[in-house]
Design a protein around this motif. Structure first.
Motif, PDB file in Angstrom:
ATOM      1  N   PRO A 292     -42.816 -13.582 -39.881  1.00 32.68           N
ATOM      2  CA  PRO A 292     -42.933 -13.574 -38.416  1.00 32.68           C
ATOM      3  C   PRO A 292     -44.171 -12.834 -37.932  1.00 32.68           C
ATOM      4  O   PRO A 292     -44.707 -13.150 -36.866  1.00 32.68           O
ATOM      5  CB  PRO A 292     -41.638 -12.876 -37.972  1.00 32.68           C
ATOM      6  CG  PRO A 292     -41.175 -12.096 -39.153  1.00 32.68           C
ATOM      7  CD  PRO A 292     -41.595 -12.877 -40.348  1.00 32.68           C
ATOM      8  N   GLN A 293     -44.646 -11.859 -38.688  1.00 31.76           N
ATOM      9  CA  GLN A 293     -45.842 -11.122 -38.301  1.00 31.76           C
ATOM     10  C   GLN A 293     -47.061 -12.043 -38.261  1.00 31.76           C
ATOM     11  O   GLN A 293     -47.915 -11.941 -37.372  1.00 31.76           O
ATOM     12  CB  GLN A 293     -46.088  -9.961 -39.273  1.00 31.76           C
ATOM     13  CG  GLN A 293     -45.072  -8.835 -39.164  1.00 31.76           C
ATOM     14  CD  GLN A 293     -43.805  -9.064 -39.964  1.00 31.76           C
ATOM     15  OE1 GLN A 293     -43.600 -10.144 -40.536  1.00 31.76           O
ATOM     16  NE2 GLN A 293     -42.934  -8.057 -40.023  1.00 31.76           N
ATOM     17  N   ASN A 294     -47.140 -12.955 -39.237  1.00 34.20           N
ATOM     18  CA  ASN A 294     -48.237 -13.914 -39.262  1.00 34.20           C
ATOM     19  C   ASN A 294     -48.166 -14.852 -38.065  1.00 34.20           C
ATOM     20  O   ASN A 294     -49.179 -15.139 -37.415  1.00 34.20           O
ATOM     21  CB  ASN A 294     -48.179 -14.712 -40.572  1.00 34.20           C
ATOM     22  CG  ASN A 294     -49.192 -15.828 -40.636  1.00 34.20           C
ATOM     23  OD1 ASN A 294     -48.915 -16.946 -40.204  1.00 34.20           O
ATOM     24  ND2 ASN A 294     -50.367 -15.535 -41.167  1.00 34.20           N
ATOM     25  N   LYS A 295     -46.956 -15.311 -37.742  1.00 34.80           N
ATOM     26  CA  LYS A 295     -46.791 -16.216 -36.604  1.00 34.80           C
ATOM     27  C   LYS A 295     -47.142 -15.502 -35.295  1.00 34.80           C
ATOM     28  O   LYS A 295     -47.740 -16.106 -34.392  1.00 34.80           O
ATOM     29  CB  LYS A 295     -45.356 -16.724 -36.556  1.00 34.80           C
ATOM     30  CG  LYS A 295     -44.966 -17.558 -37.772  1.00 34.80           C
ATOM     31  CD  LYS A 295     -43.478 -17.941 -37.727  1.00 34.80           C
ATOM     32  CE  LYS A 295     -43.089 -18.705 -38.981  1.00 34.80           C
ATOM     33  NZ  LYS A 295     -41.643 -19.048 -38.997  1.00 34.80           N
ATOM     34  N   ALA A 296     -46.763 -14.230 -35.195  1.00 32.21           N
ATOM     35  CA  ALA A 296     -47.063 -13.478 -33.981  1.00 32.21           C
ATOM     36  C   ALA A 296     -48.562 -13.271 -33.816  1.00 32.21           C
ATOM     37  O   ALA A 296     -49.103 -13.382 -32.706  1.00 32.21           O
ATOM     38  CB  ALA A 296     -46.343 -12.138 -34.007  1.00 32.21           C
ATOM     39  N   LEU A 297     -49.252 -12.983 -34.916  1.00 31.14           N
ATOM     40  CA  LEU A 297     -50.699 -12.791 -34.846  1.00 31.14           C
ATOM     41  C   LEU A 297     -51.397 -14.088 -34.425  1.00 31.14           C
ATOM     42  O   LEU A 297     -52.319 -14.072 -33.593  1.00 31.14           O
ATOM     43  CB  LEU A 297     -51.219 -12.318 -36.205  1.00 31.14           C
ATOM     44  CG  LEU A 297     -52.736 -12.167 -36.323  1.00 31.14           C
ATOM     45  CD1 LEU A 297     -53.280 -11.181 -35.290  1.00 31.14           C
ATOM     46  CD2 LEU A 297     -53.134 -11.731 -37.741  1.00 31.14           C
ATOM     47  N   GLU A 298     -50.972 -15.205 -34.988  1.00 31.19           N
ATOM     48  CA  GLU A 298     -51.567 -16.480 -34.615  1.00 31.19           C
ATOM     49  C   GLU A 298     -51.310 -16.808 -33.144  1.00 31.19           C
ATOM     50  O   GLU A 298     -52.167 -17.365 -32.456  1.00 31.19           O
ATOM     51  CB  GLU A 298     -51.030 -17.590 -35.514  1.00 31.19           C
ATOM     52  CG  GLU A 298     -51.527 -17.483 -36.952  1.00 31.19           C
ATOM     53  CD  GLU A 298     -51.054 -18.634 -37.820  1.00 31.19           C
ATOM     54  OE1 GLU A 298     -50.149 -19.376 -37.360  1.00 31.19           O
ATOM     55  OE2 GLU A 298     -51.580 -18.785 -38.916  1.00 31.19           O
ATOM     56  N   TRP A 299     -50.109 -16.461 -32.663  1.00 25.41           N
ATOM     57  CA  TRP A 299     -49.829 -16.681 -31.246  1.00 25.41           C
ATOM     58  C   TRP A 299     -50.763 -15.842 -30.373  1.00 25.41           C
ATOM     59  O   TRP A 299     -51.294 -16.329 -29.364  1.00 25.41           O
ATOM     60  CB  TRP A 299     -48.371 -16.346 -30.931  1.00 25.41           C
ATOM     61  CG  TRP A 299     -48.040 -16.518 -29.478  1.00 25.41           C
ATOM     62  CD1 TRP A 299     -47.734 -17.677 -28.842  1.00 25.41           C
ATOM     63  CD2 TRP A 299     -48.033 -15.496 -28.482  1.00 25.41           C
ATOM     64  NE1 TRP A 299     -47.535 -17.449 -27.493  1.00 25.41           N
ATOM     65  CE2 TRP A 299     -47.710 -16.123 -27.252  1.00 25.41           C
ATOM     66  CE3 TRP A 299     -48.269 -14.116 -28.501  1.00 25.41           C
ATOM     67  CZ2 TRP A 299     -47.616 -15.402 -26.055  1.00 25.41           C
ATOM     68  CZ3 TRP A 299     -48.173 -13.403 -27.314  1.00 25.41           C
ATOM     69  CH2 TRP A 299     -47.849 -14.040 -26.107  1.00 25.41           C
ATOM     70  N   ILE A 300     -50.974 -14.594 -30.736  1.00 24.94           N
ATOM     71  CA  ILE A 300     -51.869 -13.704 -29.993  1.00 24.94           C
ATOM     72  C   ILE A 300     -53.261 -14.318 -29.888  1.00 24.94           C
ATOM     73  O   ILE A 300     -53.893 -14.310 -28.826  1.00 24.94           O
ATOM     74  CB  ILE A 300     -51.952 -12.321 -30.687  1.00 24.94           C
ATOM     75  CG1 ILE A 300     -50.649 -11.529 -30.504  1.00 24.94           C
ATOM     76  CG2 ILE A 300     -53.149 -11.511 -30.193  1.00 24.94           C
ATOM     77  CD1 ILE A 300     -50.429 -10.979 -29.116  1.00 24.94           C
ATOM     78  N   VAL A 301     -53.729 -14.869 -30.991  1.00 24.30           N
ATOM     79  CA  VAL A 301     -55.107 -15.346 -31.073  1.00 24.30           C
ATOM     80  C   VAL A 301     -55.279 -16.736 -30.455  1.00 24.30           C
ATOM     81  O   VAL A 301     -56.277 -17.002 -29.778  1.00 24.30           O
ATOM     82  CB  VAL A 301     -55.568 -15.360 -32.548  1.00 24.30           C
ATOM     83  CG1 VAL A 301     -56.920 -16.037 -32.697  1.00 24.30           C
ATOM     84  CG2 VAL A 301     -55.622 -13.936 -33.091  1.00 24.30           C
ATOM     85  N   CYS A 302     -54.325 -17.613 -30.672  1.00 24.30           N
ATOM     86  CA  CYS A 302     -54.498 -19.012 -30.293  1.00 24.30           C
ATOM     87  C   CYS A 302     -53.854 -19.407 -28.970  1.00 24.30           C
ATOM     88  O   CYS A 302     -54.282 -20.383 -28.355  1.00 24.30           O
ATOM     89  CB  CYS A 302     -53.949 -19.910 -31.398  1.00 24.30           C
ATOM     90  SG  CYS A 302     -54.836 -19.777 -32.971  1.00 24.30           S
ATOM     91  N   GLN A 303     -52.836 -18.677 -28.547  1.00 21.93           N
ATOM     92  CA  GLN A 303     -52.105 -19.114 -27.362  1.00 21.93           C
ATOM     93  C   GLN A 303     -52.025 -18.075 -26.257  1.00 21.93           C
ATOM     94  O   GLN A 303     -51.940 -18.436 -25.083  1.00 21.93           O
ATOM     95  CB  GLN A 303     -50.680 -19.530 -27.757  1.00 21.93           C
ATOM     96  CG  GLN A 303     -50.623 -20.775 -28.615  1.00 21.93           C
ATOM     97  CD  GLN A 303     -49.190 -21.145 -28.957  1.00 21.93           C
ATOM     98  OE1 GLN A 303     -48.646 -20.665 -29.947  1.00 21.93           O
ATOM     99  NE2 GLN A 303     -48.590 -22.000 -28.143  1.00 21.93           N
ATOM    100  N   ASP A 304     -52.044 -16.806 -26.612  1.00 24.85           N
ATOM    101  CA  ASP A 304     -51.861 -15.758 -25.621  1.00 24.85           C
ATOM    102  C   ASP A 304     -53.162 -15.546 -24.851  1.00 24.85           C
ATOM    103  O   ASP A 304     -54.104 -14.932 -25.352  1.00 24.85           O
ATOM    104  CB  ASP A 304     -51.414 -14.467 -26.306  1.00 24.85           C
ATOM    105  CG  ASP A 304     -51.133 -13.358 -25.312  1.00 24.85           C
ATOM    106  OD1 ASP A 304     -51.032 -13.646 -24.105  1.00 24.85           O
ATOM    107  OD2 ASP A 304     -51.003 -12.198 -25.749  1.00 24.85           O
ATOM    108  N   LYS A 305     -53.215 -16.015 -23.633  1.00 27.56           N
ATOM    109  CA  LYS A 305     -54.445 -15.942 -22.845  1.00 27.56           C
ATOM    110  C   LYS A 305     -54.799 -14.509 -22.468  1.00 27.56           C
ATOM    111  O   LYS A 305     -55.979 -14.153 -22.375  1.00 27.56           O
ATOM    112  CB  LYS A 305     -54.300 -16.816 -21.598  1.00 27.56           C
ATOM    113  CG  LYS A 305     -54.236 -18.305 -21.908  1.00 27.56           C
ATOM    114  CD  LYS A 305     -54.125 -19.134 -20.644  1.00 27.56           C
ATOM    115  CE  LYS A 305     -54.251 -20.629 -20.946  1.00 27.56           C
ATOM    116  NZ  LYS A 305     -53.287 -21.105 -21.930  1.00 27.56           N
TER     117      LYS A 305
END
Length: 740
Positions: A292-305
């Protein structure tokens, strides 16, 4: 209301008996007796009578505890909802048991959330009385229509005492099938019977129902200690089900997973984000695509404006991110702190979506919304009051809350710094998985409550000790796989005040020891009720000198009470009911001069009743039932002028006179069933008490007649049992029965 008067003794069996089914039904009805003047029965819980156990009426069975406490949670939340009429003045509202202001039980709102419906940015409300837009169109000001919900005030000492007393009374309904006659109450009830609530927006109906419910002493047991603990917590969001506003996405709206190409496109942003979050997460977890840490980091970078903009706008020379508008009182205003907070929240989301997405997102992972708006104000269909619960991650304004006021919800830090954060997960939301260690790095968290999240497994992360401002922690109704040792560091958080583990299916354990720092602890309440505790009571409990409430009831604790427990001189409420504790009552407990309630029933304590009990002058409730005590009642009991509730039933070998109870003017309940008392009933017993009386003299060796003091207060008697004694044949007559 109906009352049962049992009139039977061994020498003169004059009870009118019926067939077994009818007698049992009468007994159940009698067990549901309400306080005189109450005109409702809908919430009474009948006690099942077992004639083999001499009708020893039972505490709520453990397998039913969850449902009972859930009802309590709903009732307490409903109570919080009725303060709407008083909210515009912030003056609060007292709900009182008698309806005449003489007996306040709960006062609102201090500690409740204030939600200005029309001005609340982030949700489209669907209130029963109309939407926010309708309110504005009707000329309503943003402050005219305020709902108080969320943080219910800490329970008053009166509430705690009454709840415990009512549980004791419920346990005391010792009706004997062969010796019970039900007295029909044909008196006029009046026109205020409870009717179905047709208008879900009617506050007056809601208040009326609630007041009538609170008048019943039996129903008060469902204002569970969990209210204590959740009540003692300062956080109580009840309910299940409800309407979903536009801010709460369903399963189909879960965030999509970023693609590998996204990372390639923003490699610089990804590398910098990883350098920030690697301070709380090992690199191997960040790089493993199944974590889940990897998924959260990717969300931060790719989706979290919001996070992406902060990272992209960093200072090229220092690498520092832009500051937040105001930040948080605890974590500061750095951009890095906000990215870490959003990352930790995202990690929790992915870690607890192990077996599928949450039922509702509660605005989690909304890339354009400040994380303070990651909650959903629920319109709960199980209460017809149109009340709202902010469920999820909730931020509140800083500063002290004055009496009669309520802290306000913050949706971002535009106006001022964030004062505190609360984790409010009080309805099932299909959380499955483990709580990740990153959860403990959400700085500024002041309250955590996880309730009815059956899919969680593992244990609490030890990193929770990083929450240096945490005041309350509650794990309620967890599933069988959420278990383990409570991290020792939780007990040493300097600000922690309330710890509650209630009605959990799994087994929780105390740590073997804690590294206690004198003067660095403010724990007020420790409640571990029905959560599988075994072993002995840990000696380190005595280090918490500020404790006012201690509840280890309904577990499997063994051994003796630690002698050091007597050093907790601030203790007001001590509940060890329903364990396997043994030994005598140590002299050191006589030092608990502030004690108002001592509940030691259903254990294996033995020996004589110590005379030092008479020195606990603030004692209002004493429950020593279902033990192995023997001997006479100490004369020092006559000094307990504050004593209201006494249960000594089922000790078998207590004998002699009960004259020590005669001078007690506050005594309302005296439960002596199944002992060997062999005196007359003192002539002055209950003579100065004007409230409702519960008296159980059944199955002893009492002689003579009922005293005139009882006959004169027949209309005050809610329960009276005299079966199985050696009373005179005319100890009680039909005239007396008719007056009850």
């Amino acid at each position: 209301s109906s009352t049962a008067v049992s009139k039977n003794n061994d020498q003169n069996n004059q009870a009118e008996t019926t067939n077994e089914e009818s007698a049992a039904a009468d007994a159940v009805e009698a067990a549901s007796t309400t306080v005189k003047g109450s005109n409702t029965r809908e919430n009474n819980q009948a006690t099942t009578v077992d004639d083999k156990s001499a009708g020893a009426a039972s505490n709520v069975h453990k397998e039913n505890n969850q449902a009972a406490a859930a009802d309590a949670d709903e009732e307490s939340a409903a109570t919080a909802a009725v303060v709407r009429d008083a909210s515009t003045t912030n003056a609060g509202l007292s709900i009182d048991a008698n309806g005449d202001g003489s007996c306040p039980l709960i006062t609102f709102p201090p500690g409740a959330y204030r939600i200005n419906r029309p001005g609340y940015h982030g949700e489209i409300y669907e209130a029963a009385s109309g939407s926010a837009n309708e309110s504005q169109n009707n000329g309503g000001d943003a402050t005219d229509d305020i709902a108080f919900e969320g943080f219910v005030p800490d329970p008053t000492r009166e509430q705690v005492l009454r709840q415990q007393a009512e549980e004791m009374l419920r346990s005391a309904i010792t009706l004997d099938d062969s010796a019970v006659r039900a007295i029909d109450d044909n008196r006029e009830i009046g026109n205020d019977n409870v009717s179905d609530v047709e208008d879900s927006g009617s506050n007056s109906s809601a208040v009326g129902d609630l007041q009538r419910y609170l008048k019943s002493p039996i129903s008060l047991i469902f204002l569970t200690l969990l209210l204590l603990s959740t009540i003692a917590l300062g956080v109580a969001f009840g309910g299940s089900g409800g309407k979903i506003s536009n801010g709460s996405s369903s399963v189909g709206d879960q965030p999509s997973q970023p693609s590998v190409s996204c990372i390639i496109d923003v490699q610089d942003r990804y590398d910098h984000a990883k350098s920030i979050v690697s301070g709380i997460t090992p690199l191997e977890a960040l790089e493993n695509t199944t974590f889940p840490q990897n998924k959260a980091l990717e969300w931060i970078v790719c989706q979290d404006k919001i996070s992406s903009k902060l990272i992209d706008d960093r200072d090229p020379s220092t690498g520092l991110l832009p500051k937040q508008a105001h930040g948080t009182k605890v974590g500061g205003d750095s951009g890095e702190a906000q990215v870490l907070r959003r990352y930790a929240l995202a990690t929790f989301f992915f870690a607890t979506s192990e077996q599928g997405p949450w039922n509702e997102k509660w605005n989690f992972l909304s890339e354009n919304m400040h994380e303070c708006a990651w909650h959903h104000s629920k319109t709960r269909q199980n209460f017809p009051y149109g009340d709202f619960d902010p469920l999820g991650f909730v931020c509140i304004y800083p500063g002290p809350v004055l009496s009669g006021e309520a802290p306000k919800i913050m949706l971002d830090d535009t106006e001022t710094e964030i004062g505190g954060m609360n984790w409010n997960f009080r309805i099932p939301n299909n959380l499955t998985g483990t709580i990740p260690p990153e959860f403990g790095h959400i700085e500024g968290m002041t309250g955590i409550v996880l309730e009815n999240q059956k899919g969680l497994h593992g244990s609490l992360p030890t990193t929770i000790s990083n929450m240096k401002n945490l005041r309350s922690l509650a794990i309620l109704f967890a599933g069988p796989d959420f278990v383990g040792v409570i991290p020792s560091s939780v007990f040493t958080i300097p600000t922690i005040e309330w710890i509650s583990f209630h009605f959990n299916e799994g087994t929780w354990e105390f740590p073997p020891s804690i590294q206690y720092k004198p003067g660095k602890n403010s724990l007020l309440g420790l409640s571990m009720r029905f959560c599988g505790l075994s072993g002995t009571i840990p000696s380190f409990i005595s280090e918490f000198k500020s404790l006012t409430g201690l509840d280890f009831s309904e577990n499997s604790l063994e051994g003796t009470i630690p002698d050091s427990l007597g050093s907790l001189t601030s203790l007001e409420y001590l509940n060890l009911h329903d364990n396997n504790l043994n030994g005598t009552l140590q002299q050191s407990l006589g030092q608990l001069s502030s004690l108002a309630a001592m509940a030691f029933g259903k254990n294996n304590f033995q020996g004589t009743l110590p005379s030092w009990l008479g020195n606990l002058l603030k004692l209002r409730l004493l429950d020593l039932s279902y033990n192995k005590f023997e001997g006479a009642i100490p004369t020092t009991f006559s000094q307990l002028s504050s004593l209201e509730y006494v249960s000594l039933q089922h000790n078998t070998n207590l004998y002699g006179s009960i004259s020590a109870f005669e001078p007690l003017n506050s005594l309302s309940s005296l439960l002596l069933y199944s002992n060997n008392f062999n005196s007359t009933i003192p002539s002055g017993l209950f003579s100065n008490f004007t409230g409702q009386i519960f008296a159980d003299f059944g199955h002893n060796n009492f002689t003579g007649k009922l005293p005139q003091s009882l006959s004169q207060r027949a209309s005050n008697i809610s329960y009276l049992a005299i079966m199985g004694n050696s009373f005179d044949a005319d100890a009680v007559d039909d005239v007396f029965c008719d007056q009850v």
